[in-house]
Design a protein around this motif. Structure first.
Motif, PDB file in Angstrom:
ATOM      1  N   ASP A   1      -6.434 -38.124 -49.076  1.00 51.22           N
ATOM      2  CA  ASP A   1      -5.433 -37.594 -48.141  1.00 51.22           C
ATOM      3  C   ASP A   1      -6.062 -37.083 -46.850  1.00 51.22           C
ATOM      4  OD1 ASP A   1      -3.506 -38.113 -50.000  1.00 51.22           O
ATOM      5  OD2 ASP A   1      -3.355 -36.049 -50.741  1.00 51.22           O
ATOM      6  N   ALA A   2      -7.374 -37.004 -46.800  1.00 54.12           N
ATOM      7  CA  ALA A   2      -8.041 -36.485 -45.599  1.00 54.12           C
ATOM      8  C   ALA A   2      -7.962 -37.529 -44.492  1.00 54.12           C
ATOM      9  CB  ALA A   2      -9.491 -36.153 -45.916  1.00 54.12           C
ATOM     10  N   ARG A   3      -7.666 -37.060 -43.297  1.00 50.86           N
ATOM     11  CA  ARG A   3      -7.546 -37.961 -42.158  1.00 50.86           C
ATOM     12  C   ARG A   3      -8.354 -37.431 -40.970  1.00 50.86           C
ATOM     13  NH1 ARG A   3      -3.230 -41.314 -41.643  1.00 50.86           N
ATOM     14  NH2 ARG A   3      -4.540 -42.074 -39.937  1.00 50.86           N
ATOM     15  N   THR A   4      -8.483 -38.297 -39.977  1.00 53.66           N
ATOM     16  CA  THR A   4      -9.106 -37.898 -38.717  1.00 53.66           C
ATOM     17  C   THR A   4      -8.007 -37.353 -37.807  1.00 53.66           C
ATOM     18  OG1 THR A   4     -10.845 -39.528 -38.891  1.00 53.66           O
ATOM     19  CG2 THR A   4     -10.270 -38.778 -36.670  1.00 53.66           C
ATOM     20  N   PHE A   5      -8.183 -36.130 -37.336  1.00 60.59           N
ATOM     21  CA  PHE A   5      -7.125 -35.482 -36.549  1.00 60.59           C
ATOM     22  C   PHE A   5      -7.501 -35.344 -35.074  1.00 60.59           C
ATOM     23  CE2 PHE A   5      -5.963 -34.302 -40.810  1.00 60.59           C
ATOM     24  CZ  PHE A   5      -4.580 -34.329 -40.776  1.00 60.59           C
ATOM     25  N   SER A   6      -6.490 -35.628 -34.236  1.00 61.35           N
ATOM     26  CA  SER A   6      -6.631 -35.355 -32.803  1.00 61.35           C
ATOM     27  C   SER A   6      -5.901 -34.073 -32.432  1.00 61.35           C
ATOM     28  CB  SER A   6      -6.043 -36.504 -31.977  1.00 61.35           C
ATOM     29  OG  SER A   6      -6.880 -37.625 -32.064  1.00 61.35           O
ATOM     30  N   ALA A   7      -4.934 -33.676 -33.277  1.00 59.67           N
ATOM     31  CA  ALA A   7      -4.151 -32.469 -32.983  1.00 59.67           C
ATOM     32  C   ALA A   7      -4.162 -31.552 -34.195  1.00 59.67           C
ATOM     33  CB  ALA A   7      -2.725 -32.848 -32.615  1.00 59.67           C
ATOM     34  N   PHE A   8      -4.179 -30.256 -33.911  1.00 56.60           N
ATOM     35  CA  PHE A   8      -4.295 -29.257 -34.980  1.00 56.60           C
ATOM     36  C   PHE A   8      -3.192 -28.226 -34.846  1.00 56.60           C
ATOM     37  CE2 PHE A   8      -8.426 -31.097 -34.188  1.00 56.60           C
ATOM     38  CZ  PHE A   8      -8.934 -31.311 -35.464  1.00 56.60           C
ATOM     39  N   GLU A   9      -2.879 -27.563 -35.978  1.00 53.98           N
ATOM     40  CA  GLU A   9      -1.919 -26.460 -35.940  1.00 53.98           C
ATOM     41  C   GLU A   9      -2.511 -25.318 -35.108  1.00 53.98           C
ATOM     42  OE1 GLU A   9      -1.105 -25.285 -39.946  1.00 53.98           O
ATOM     43  OE2 GLU A   9      -0.517 -27.313 -40.540  1.00 53.98           O
ATOM     44  N   ASP A  10      -1.639 -24.456 -34.628  1.00 57.96           N
ATOM     45  CA  ASP A  10      -2.085 -23.325 -33.810  1.00 57.96           C
ATOM     46  C   ASP A  10      -2.556 -22.192 -34.729  1.00 57.96           C
ATOM     47  OD1 ASP A  10      -2.605 -21.720 -31.686  1.00 57.96           O
ATOM     48  OD2 ASP A  10      -0.518 -21.109 -31.379  1.00 57.96           O
ATOM     49  N   ARG A  11      -3.661 -22.439 -35.429  1.00 54.05           N
ATOM     50  CA  ARG A  11      -4.237 -21.457 -36.367  1.00 54.05           C
ATOM     51  C   ARG A  11      -5.721 -21.387 -36.111  1.00 54.05           C
ATOM     52  NH1 ARG A  11      -2.832 -23.624 -42.269  1.00 54.05           N
ATOM     53  NH2 ARG A  11      -4.113 -21.898 -42.989  1.00 54.05           N
ATOM     54  N   GLU A  12      -6.258 -20.175 -36.061  1.00 52.21           N
ATOM     55  CA  GLU A  12      -7.702 -20.027 -35.853  1.00 52.21           C
ATOM     56  C   GLU A  12      -8.464 -20.459 -37.102  1.00 52.21           C
ATOM     57  OE1 GLU A  12      -9.206 -19.413 -32.973  1.00 52.21           O
ATOM     58  OE2 GLU A  12      -7.171 -19.483 -32.171  1.00 52.21           O
ATOM     59  N   VAL A  13      -9.702 -20.837 -36.912  1.00 52.93           N
ATOM     60  CA  VAL A  13     -10.572 -21.231 -38.025  1.00 52.93           C
ATOM     61  C   VAL A  13     -11.423 -20.026 -38.414  1.00 52.93           C
ATOM     62  CG1 VAL A  13     -12.499 -22.709 -38.683  1.00 52.93           C
ATOM     63  CG2 VAL A  13     -10.649 -23.625 -37.255  1.00 52.93           C
TER      64      VAL A  13
ATOM     65  N   THR B   1      -8.207 -34.995 -59.484  1.00 53.09           N
ATOM     66  CA  THR B   1      -7.525 -35.835 -58.491  1.00 53.09           C
ATOM     67  C   THR B   1      -7.208 -35.066 -57.217  1.00 53.09           C
ATOM     68  OG1 THR B   1      -6.563 -37.086 -60.287  1.00 53.09           O
ATOM     69  CG2 THR B   1      -5.532 -37.347 -58.146  1.00 53.09           C
ATOM     70  N   SER B   2      -6.782 -33.809 -57.349  1.00 55.71           N
ATOM     71  CA  SER B   2      -6.395 -33.087 -56.132  1.00 55.71           C
ATOM     72  C   SER B   2      -7.615 -32.807 -55.257  1.00 55.71           C
ATOM     73  CB  SER B   2      -5.655 -31.788 -56.479  1.00 55.71           C
ATOM     74  OG  SER B   2      -6.510 -30.906 -57.153  1.00 55.71           O
ATOM     75  N   ALA B   3      -8.776 -32.593 -55.884  1.00 62.57           N
ATOM     76  CA  ALA B   3      -9.992 -32.383 -55.093  1.00 62.57           C
ATOM     77  C   ALA B   3     -10.398 -33.677 -54.390  1.00 62.57           C
ATOM     78  CB  ALA B   3     -11.118 -31.879 -55.983  1.00 62.57           C
ATOM     79  N   LEU B   4     -10.300 -34.784 -55.096  1.00 67.17           N
ATOM     80  CA  LEU B   4     -10.641 -36.074 -54.474  1.00 67.17           C
ATOM     81  C   LEU B   4      -9.672 -36.387 -53.335  1.00 67.17           C
ATOM     82  CD1 LEU B   4     -11.493 -38.147 -57.679  1.00 67.17           C
ATOM     83  CD2 LEU B   4     -13.094 -37.346 -55.928  1.00 67.17           C
ATOM     84  N   ASP B   5      -8.393 -36.049 -53.531  1.00 66.87           N
ATOM     85  CA  ASP B   5      -7.401 -36.277 -52.463  1.00 66.87           C
ATOM     86  C   ASP B   5      -7.741 -35.427 -51.243  1.00 66.87           C
ATOM     87  OD1 ASP B   5      -6.096 -38.074 -54.047  1.00 66.87           O
ATOM     88  OD2 ASP B   5      -4.458 -36.710 -54.613  1.00 66.87           O
TER      89      ASP B   5
END
Ligand SMILES: Cc1cc2nc3c(=O)[nH]c(=O)nc-3n(C[C@H](O)[C@H](O)[C@H](O)COP(=O)(O)O)c2cc1C
Length: 197
Positions: free
Chosen positions: A18-30, A9-13
């Motif tokens: 729980d996955a969404r489309t984001f316009s704003a992100f945390e200030d963390r590098e990828v 279940t947690s992988a499916l979430d």
């Protein structure tokens, strides 16, 4: 749930519920390793005749990113300028040149498309789009979030990032760790009876 090998279940979430489309992100590098991992995972998804036409341009913040900003729709510009990472998902219109390696048991594979431009274009777009979707799921699977966009001038972005090649832009995805405090409630999804005939 069927008694088969399946995600928990947690992988499916993580990748769907729980996955969404984001316009704003945390200030963390990828981390670059995560992008590589996601691309490797996405490359395992199926494509017709194993053609794998997706081509990617990862654009770091700053000068690289600035090249596409003038070609984005106004509403997509500011959020893309500041996103931790951006990728232009495209496809290679001459993808068939790789078929002798990718589909070696069929001698005529390249000619199927090289001699049929309309079929080649349709195949590149269909499979490149599929691979772009696999990529977004893979990015989520490695813990990242996405903000996909098609609001941009395709010719302009193509020239800016793929100029001088046979690659063509399809859609753009901002990538990072999504800022959930900026989300609106999820919009409804169609159900089984709407989708099926
Ligand atoms: C191919 C594609 C193009 C999109 N284009 C834009 C866009 O240009 N601008 C924008 O703000 N959102 C864009 N979106 C975001 C969608 O509106 C969003 O993914 C959808 O409403 C589902 O949101 P959710 O994942 O939060 O449920 C696009 C999404 C996709 C998959």
């Amino acid at each position: 749930m069927l008694d088969t090998n399946t995600l928990d279940t947690s992988a499916l979430d993580l990748i769907f519920n729980d996955a969404r489309t984001f316009s704003a992100f945390e200030d963390r590098e990828v981390p670059q390793e995560l992008l590589r991992e996601a691309v490797a995972l996405a490359s395992m998804g199926p494509t017709s005749m194993n053609c794998q036409p997706m081509r990617l341009a990862f654009l770091a913040r700053g000068e690289e990113r600035a090249r596409i900003l003038p070609h984005l729709a106004e509403g997509n510009r500011a959020k893309t300028e500041v996103a931790p990472m951006t990728v232009v998902v495209g496809h290679d219109r001459a993808f068939y040149d790789h078929l002798p390696k990718l589909f070696p048991h069929f001698d005529g594979a390249r000619a199927v498309f090289a001699d049929a431009p309309a079929l080649a274009e349709e195949t590149a777009f269909r499979n490149g789009s599929l691979q772009g979707a696999y990529l977004m799921i893979a990015l989520r699977a490695v813990g990242l979030d996405c903000g996909p966009m098609s609001g941009f001038d395709r010719a302009g972005v193509t020239e800016a990032v793929f100029g001088g090649t046979s690659f063509e832009a399809n859609f753009v995805v901002n990538i990072g760790y999504g800022d959930r405090s900026t989300l609106f409630p999820r919009q409804p999804r169609l159900g089984w009876s709407d989708i099926t005939v």
